[in-house]
Design a protein around this motif. Structure first.
Motif, short mmCIF file in Angstrom:
data_model
loop_
_atom_site.label_atom_id
_atom_site.label_comp_id
_atom_site.label_asym_id
_atom_site.label_seq_id
_atom_site.Cartn_x
_atom_site.Cartn_y
_atom_site.Cartn_z
N ALA A 153 0.83 -1.21 0.00
CA ALA A 153 0.00 0.00 0.00
C ALA A 153 0.87 1.25 0.00
CB ALA A 153 -0.94 -0.01 1.20
N THR A 154 2.01 1.19 0.69
CA THR A 154 2.93 2.33 0.71
C THR A 154 3.54 2.55 -0.68
OG1 THR A 154 3.47 1.84 3.01
CG2 THR A 154 4.96 3.31 1.84
N LEU A 155 3.92 1.45 -1.33
CA LEU A 155 4.42 1.54 -2.70
C LEU A 155 3.39 2.18 -3.62
CD1 LEU A 155 6.30 -1.82 -3.34
CD2 LEU A 155 7.24 0.46 -3.69
N ASP A 156 2.15 1.74 -3.51
CA ASP A 156 1.08 2.28 -4.36
C ASP A 156 0.86 3.76 -4.06
OD1 ASP A 156 0.73 -0.19 -5.50
OD2 ASP A 156 -0.98 -0.74 -4.24
N LEU B 109 8.62 6.69 -7.67
CA LEU B 109 8.79 5.26 -7.92
C LEU B 109 9.89 4.72 -7.00
CD1 LEU B 109 8.54 5.27 -11.81
CD2 LEU B 109 6.73 5.15 -10.11
N ALA B 110 9.48 4.26 -5.84
CA ALA B 110 10.43 3.84 -4.82
C ALA B 110 10.77 2.36 -4.97
CB ALA B 110 9.84 4.08 -3.43
N GLU C 257 16.63 0.24 -15.07
CA GLU C 257 15.21 -0.04 -15.29
C GLU C 257 14.32 0.92 -14.51
OE1 GLU C 257 12.08 -3.81 -14.93
OE2 GLU C 257 14.05 -3.91 -13.96
N ARG C 258 14.67 1.15 -13.25
CA ARG C 258 13.83 2.04 -12.43
C ARG C 258 14.01 3.50 -12.87
NH1 ARG C 258 13.68 4.34 -7.09
NH2 ARG C 258 15.83 3.72 -6.68
N GLU C 259 15.24 3.87 -13.25
CA GLU C 259 15.45 5.25 -13.70
C GLU C 259 14.69 5.52 -14.99
OE1 GLU C 259 18.94 8.55 -13.54
OE2 GLU C 259 19.55 6.48 -13.91
N LEU C 260 14.62 4.52 -15.86
CA LEU C 260 13.84 4.67 -17.10
C LEU C 260 12.37 4.88 -16.77
CD1 LEU C 260 13.71 4.63 -20.18
CD2 LEU C 260 13.54 2.13 -20.06
N ALA C 261 11.85 4.14 -15.81
CA ALA C 261 10.45 4.31 -15.41
C ALA C 261 10.22 5.69 -14.82
CB ALA C 261 10.07 3.23 -14.40
N ILE C 262 11.20 6.20 -14.06
CA ILE C 262 11.08 7.54 -13.48
C ILE C 262 11.04 8.60 -14.57
CG2 ILE C 262 12.29 9.27 -12.08
CD1 ILE C 262 13.36 6.90 -10.38
#
Length: 304
Positions: free
Chosen positions: A13-16, A24-25, A208-213
């Protein structure tokens, strides 16, 4: 500000909650954030500049519908700027009026001029006040820039969520604020403060996460350009630079490129916009000629 929301009841829930605010943690950060919220403990975030430490406080404030109270630390920060001070001009007027009307009971006058109406509340004291929207989010930003004496002053606040004012008394929070402390680690923070907090090191994100950010924070950027930007920045972080770019610089650079309608990275467009990504002339000078050509080639090549 949106209506106040209940605290998340799980790590997912915290992620959401953070994702809905565009933050995007990674799961480890979401976990320690969730624990901080549920346990009522301050959260101390360390890491390089530009990796998103400050943004998490903003995201929590927006997501939970709470006020954001920010204390930006700097060398020489003192109690008068961070916690409270007395309105000496108003106190002097009150004294003159009391003398003019013959009210010269010194004990009563001393009590009267140190009343709440003469108290100027700075960020830390305001964070302890009740709020109809719920306890605020208190961001103590770049604590490593403040002096050690101020760091020691925070111990009472972080332990008991209270401030002692000698002339006035103790002000205690009815509901503790959500406290986020950040440090760029320009100096070590004392163990006494760290023990009062939950701790997390915020690292540079994976590709991958930086691309999503980037895709989330830079609307309209093409898939091709966003991938090239991220590969270029990830390569730079392996270089011997004085200050490698953080996520904030990646977003700034991607935004600048879209404003220039760039479709792909070229030596010309990269050379013209490096100032959005690198903030030191020595680093910009190092990324010229063959070094720049090679980094661009690696970035625009399709990954194996």
């Amino acid at each position: 500000m949106s209506a106040p929301s209940a605290l998340p009841t799980s790590v997912d829930a915290t992620l959401d909650l953070l994702t809905r605010q565009g933050y995007l943690a990674e799961r480890a950060l979401a976990t320690v954030t969730y624990l901080s919220l549920r346990m009522g403990r301050p959260l101390f975030l360390e890491g390089e500049a530009g990796v998103g430490k400050t943004e998490i406080a903003k995201a929590l404030s927006a997501a939970l519908g709470r006020s954001l109270i920010r204390l930006q630390c700097y060398e020489g920060l003192d109690v008068a700027s961070a916690v409270y001070e007395w309105n000496s001009a108003a106190q002097m007027i009150a004294i003159r009026l009391a003398e003019a009307t013959g009210a010269t009971d010194r004990e009563q006058l001393s009590h009267d001029i140190f009343a709440e109406q003469y108290l100027i509340k700075r960020p830390l004291l305001r964070a302890l006040e009740p709020d109809a929207a719920g306890a605020p989010v208190l961001l103590i930003d770049e604590l490593d820039r403040a002096d050690e004496a101020f760091e020691a002053y925070l111990l009472e606040i972080l332990s008991d969520f209270q401030v002692t004012i000698p002339e006035f008394g103790t002000v205690r929070a009815a509901q503790p604020p959500i406290v986020i402390l950040t440090s760029n680690r320009t100096r070590e923070i004392h163990d006494a403060l760290k023990r009062r907090c939950l701790y997390h090191w915020v690292d540079y994100p994976s590709a991958e996460r930086e691309l999503a950010i980037v895709k989330s924070r830079v609307p309209g950027i093409s898939a091709k350009l966003s991938e090239q930007v991220v590969r270029f920045v990830q390569t730079l972080r392996d270089q011997d630079l004085f200050k490698v770019p953080g996520v904030a610089e990646t977003i700034d650079w991607a935004t600048a490129l879209t404003q220039l309608d760039a479709r792909t990275l070229t030596p010309q467009v990269v050379g013209d916009t490096l100032g959005a990504l690198l903030k030191y002339q020595d680093d910009i000078a190092r990324m010229q000629g063959d070094a720049l050509q090679k980094t661009i080639k690696d970035a625009v090549s399709d990954p194996a």
